[in-house]
Enzyme design. Structure first.
Site, short mmCIF file in Angstrom:
data_model
loop_
_atom_site.label_atom_id
_atom_site.label_comp_id
_atom_site.label_asym_id
_atom_site.label_seq_id
_atom_site.Cartn_x
_atom_site.Cartn_y
_atom_site.Cartn_z
N HIS A 448 101.64 3.32 26.33
CA HIS A 448 101.26 2.92 25.00
C HIS A 448 102.19 2.41 24.01
O HIS A 448 103.46 2.90 24.40
CB HIS A 448 100.29 3.67 23.94
CG HIS A 448 100.83 5.01 23.55
ND1 HIS A 448 100.15 5.89 22.68
CD2 HIS A 448 101.76 5.56 23.78
CE1 HIS A 448 100.84 7.17 22.36
NE2 HIS A 448 101.91 7.03 23.22
N GLU A 449 101.98 1.37 23.07
CA GLU A 449 103.00 0.88 22.20
C GLU A 449 104.15 0.03 23.04
O GLU A 449 105.36 0.26 22.83
CB GLU A 449 103.90 1.87 21.27
CG GLU A 449 103.00 2.80 20.55
CD GLU A 449 101.97 1.84 19.74
OE1 GLU A 449 102.22 0.69 19.31
OE2 GLU A 449 100.86 2.35 19.30
#
Lengths: 608, 272
Positions: A448-449
């Protein structure tokens, strides 16, 4: 499980903040002049206490009792509301924000360490207030006064939460392909009708607060395709009733799906459906078609937070395995005398390979913690230094270190957590012990990110080559100065020489790859971008360890009690370990990158 | 009403003990607030405040006897919500139980407090003498080891619940008084002040020093006194003869049979 786990050791936080990174120097800047050591210590002590006494005791339980989707609403763990209130009361939502919006304007160096404690206690639970903080910051930075009045006070005050809603089922890493639309409403200038679907929206629904504001990327009807046409909207789950703003009515934001995932179960991840009844309103934040640029503020903050989460998770696992290795006895010493050996089994920590696994974890965890403080310090200087040139320099360094701080912690933090499990042996593979849970939690951080690959492309394809390599040259100057400082300690000369050599190698390699890209051979430049990121991370973390070793040698020059002497000596050994093993691997990595080794590019599609 | 709460800093109980020169070596200790004093401050704050409102029923003064420059624990308690502080500037070497008790009594008298709340003991030396001595010096009633406190403002009394061997004993003490508090006093409904609804549930445990509280604490007043200012002479009535770690426990033995166990219990341990 072994006694009480400190999660993050206070002594390490103090050492990094005050002996390695001299954070009190920041208090000379007008922005932080109100603050001092006492404020920092008290705040961090409260954060550590909240992590140890409230968040960590619920960590396993929140994994075992994840959120449920019942009749279209999420039912989170029953204690989540209480935890949220305690985190808000502590002040983490606005700790770094200025006083005029109710914050305390603490330096990022301090808030990042507070987050580290909380994340080490229960990463999922901390997600709710930190997402609220990031979403609020977007409205604070780019929203109109009216928007701030409508949303910000209640988000920062703790009565509404916030999320970031970017990803769609068909568009994850590639945000230019999003299809969520915003249609104008007659007579409403900045309010649009929103329609579309989002997925993986963390904290997207819960029942412990009255409302949730989704900071949503959408495309206004008629705006260009791709990233240039994306705008940012604040889309609340419940909207104020026209004419009676204190009352709320449903804003046609539905929870369409609960993602069943392997970790972070305390933080529900959801599919959201906007405008099923053509009645979802979104408030435009800032100017149209600037959405992705705005959202980068939140994404860059979030990337550093992911780095902090990965480090925190690895730290908790490290301390668990260290305590276990001290008490668990197994086997005899390798160098025992054969024959008449009547001695009993020894603690795991006496076995050389267990010590290797512990030191490797220590090198990763503390090296990463130091990198977080270094990045946070550049964030503070970039925002608040009085000299524009220093701000610019700090911004360059922060931008370049962000993908490293995030990805190094995520990738090596996973490895570190896996070593903690390994030290627990067969028990580590059972769900009776915590390492398996930390491993499941940790696995998300390289996804994620921005995945690791995305960050490697950002680093090599953008950051190190930008402005003719200006950022890399600036970093080389900073590292060079630190090498010079460490060189005065005789026992660090070997390490200084190794870092100097690898710094030069990185510079040359970057030139070669940059020239290759400029010449049009983009694949030749970027095919080994992840190897380049690993090489670059090894160097940057070696730089951190050199700083840590320098500070330790300085402390070792004075009279010290045995325990403190051991503390600093262990730092020097960890620096040696990192530089002699990991940094030494850079020769191999550089060869891979420079030769553009192409085995995986050449596999025929039909041959996989 | 004025409530005085005494607070002490102690070496972190989670750190291992170090010995030097026949005593404890605290030169590199990390100092933390005594946990029972955190409970005492929480008790005072719950008595003083009206939950959910800004109204206060009492002023809460925290007092500590410590080197004036090492009073971070006082700031922490001000950050939790105490109104102001009194620090008696003294080094540990100047103090013993009598000097500490006299100093507290002197401050309680000069401040004219109605209630003095102390932790039942400090975790470092577990003396458990201060509350009793202070009550004696002030010649006021005392209730020790409070698990619950109920304040009747009109009658000017406290109903103090104490957990004893055969149940819960309630003492009704007229104010002014001295109360020492035990662990359970920070359970969600242990304190009732007659204005906050009796059904109100506090979060379990002492509250944290919030960031807002820390910022505000810096603006709160802290009066610094010397022992001589309040007419207390330094220590002299107690003497530490020696401090040493307890002897290490011998390791356990694995016995082969019940008979062997019986024999060892009878002959070696001599417990049968």
């Amino acid at each position: 499980m072994t006694g009480s786990n400190p999660l993050v050791r206070d002594r390490d936080v103090d050492f990094l903040l005050y002996e390695v990174h001299n954070v009190l120097d920041l208090c000379k800047l007008p922005a932080f002049a109100e603050h001092g050591r006492e404020t920092f210590d008290l705040f961090l002590r409260s954060a550590a206490k909240l992590a140890r006494d409230s968040l960590f005791p619920l960590f396993r339980e929140m994994d075992e009792q994840p959120a449920r989707l019942v009749d279209g609403r999420v039912h989170e763990h029953p204690k989540m509301g209480e935890l949220y209130a305690r985190m808000v009361e502590l002040g983490i939502v606005t700790a770094g924000r200025p006083e005029e919006v109710g914050g305390a304007q603490l330096p990022s160096c301090i808030t990042s360490m507070a987050y580290l404690y909380l994340m080490a206690g229960n990463g999922g639970a901390v997600g709710y207030p930190l997402l609220t903080a990031g979403a609020g910051h977007l409205i604070e930075s780019f929203g109109s006064d009216a928007l701030r009045e409508l949303f910000l006070e209640r988000m920062y005050g703790g009565s509404w939460s916030g999320t970031m809603a970017l990803t769609e089922p068909q568009a994850g890493s590639s945000l230019g392909d999003i299809t969520t639309s915003a249609s104008p409403i007659e007579g409403r200038e900045d309010v649009y009708r929103i329609k579309g679907n989002k997925i993986f929206i963390s904290g997207g629904d819960h029942q412990f607060l009255d409302n949730i504001v989704h900071l949503t990327l959408a495309r206004r009807v008629g705006d260009p395709a791709g990233v240039k046409g994306i705008s940012l909207f604040a889309v609340p789950r419940m909207r104020p009733v026209a004419g009676a703003p204190e009352q709320l009515e449903f804003n046609d934001v539905h929870t369409s799906q609960l993602v069943h995932k392997i970790g972070w179960k305390g933080l529900a991840s959801l599919g959201l459906s906007y405008g099923e009844n053509e009645d979802c309103r979104g408030w435009l934040v800032g100017k149209p078609c600037q959405g992705l640029r705005y959202m980068f503020q939140m994404m860059n903050e979030a990337r550093l937070l992911v780095g902090a989460n990965a480090t925190a998770t690895a730290s908790a696992a490290y301390h668990e395995s260290l305590a276990y290795a001290r008490v668990r006895t197994q086997g005899r010493r390798l160098d025992r005398r054969t024959g008449a050996d009547s001695s009993g089994p020894v603690a795991l920590i006496e076995h050389p390979d267990v010590r290797r696994m512990l030191l490797r974890q220590k090198a990763i965890v503390e090296g990463s913690m130091s990198l977080i403080v270094a990045s946070a310090r550049y964030a503070d200087l970039a925002e608040h230094h009085e000299d524009p040139a220093r701000r610019e320099q700090a911004r360059l360094l922060l931008d370049m270190l962000t993908p490293v701080t995030k990805s190094f912690a995520a990738e090596r933090g996973f490895e570190s957590t896996s070593l903690a499990l390994q030290i627990h042996g067969g028990y580590g593979y059972s769900s009776e012990y915590l390492p398996e849970l930390w491993m499941r939690e940790q696995r998300l951080n390289s996804i994620h990110e921005g995945t690791t690959a995305i960050h490697s492309l950002d680093l090599l394809g953008r950051k190190v080559v930008a402005k003719g390599g200006q950022a890399l040259m600036t970093l080389a100057g900073v590292i060079g100065a630190d090498i010079q400082a460490a060189h005065q300690h005789g026992e660090l000369v070997e390490l200084c020489e190794a870092v100097t050599h690898e710094l030069e190698r990185t510079g040359k390699l970057t030139q070669v790859l940059g020239a290759r890209g400029l010449g049009g051979d983009v694949i030749g430049m970027l095919a080994h971008s992840v190897d380049y990121l690993t090489l670059f991370s090894n160097l940057v973390v070696a730089w951190q360890w050199l700083r840590i070793a320098g500070a330790s040698c300085k402390a070792l020059q004075g009279p010290l009690a045995d325990e403190r002497r051991a503390y600093y000596q262990a730092k020097v050994e960890a620096a040696r370990y990192w530089i002699r093993t990991e940094l030494a691997d850079n020769a191999r990595l550089a060869k891979l990158c420079e030769s553009a080794e192409d085995s995986y590019l050449k596999v025929p599609d039909a041959g996989w | 009403m004025k409530i005085l709460v005494t607070v002490k800093r102690i070496p972190d109980p989670d750190e291992s003990l170090k010995f030097a020169g026949g005593g404890l070596d605290t030169s590199s200790s990390k100092w933390v607030p005594n946990a029972f004093d955190e409970y005492a401050v929480e008790t005072a704050l719950r008595l003083a405040e009206v939950a959910g409102k800004r109204d206060r029923l009492a002023e809460v003064i925290v007092m500590s006897i410590c080197p004036a420059k090492q009073r971070q624990h006082v700031t922490q308690f001000l950050a939790m919500g105490a109104d102001r502080g009194v620090v008696v500037d003294a080094d540990d070497s100047e103090l013993d139980t009598i000097a500490v008790s006299k100093a507290i009594a002197a401050v309680a008298k000069s401040e004219g407090v109605d209630l003095t709340i102390v932790g039942k003991l400090s975790q470092d030396n577990e003396g458990n003498q201060v509350a009793q001595r202070v009550a004696g010096l002030l010649n006021v009633p005392q209730a020790g080891f409070a698990a619950t406190v109920k304040w009747d403002k009109n009658a000017g009394t406290l109903d103090v619940g104490r957990e004893v061997d055969d149940g819960v004993e309630h003492k009704l003490v007229p104010l002014p008084a001295v109360v020492s508090v035990d662990l359970r006093v920070v359970l969600p409904t242990s304190i009732k002040n007659g204005v906050t609804a009796d059904s109100h549930k506090y979060q379990e445990g002492p509250r944290l020093a919030s960031l807002r509280g820390i910022t505000m604490a810096k603006r709160k007043k802290v009066k610094v006194l010397k022992l001589s200012d309040i007419g207390v002479s330094s220590a002299g009535s107690e003497q530490v003869v020696a401090v040493a770690p307890p002897p290490a426990r011998p390791s356990g033995q694995i016995v082969g049979s019940v008979e062997e166990l019986h024999e060892k219990l009878a002959k070696e341990a001599k417990v049968l």
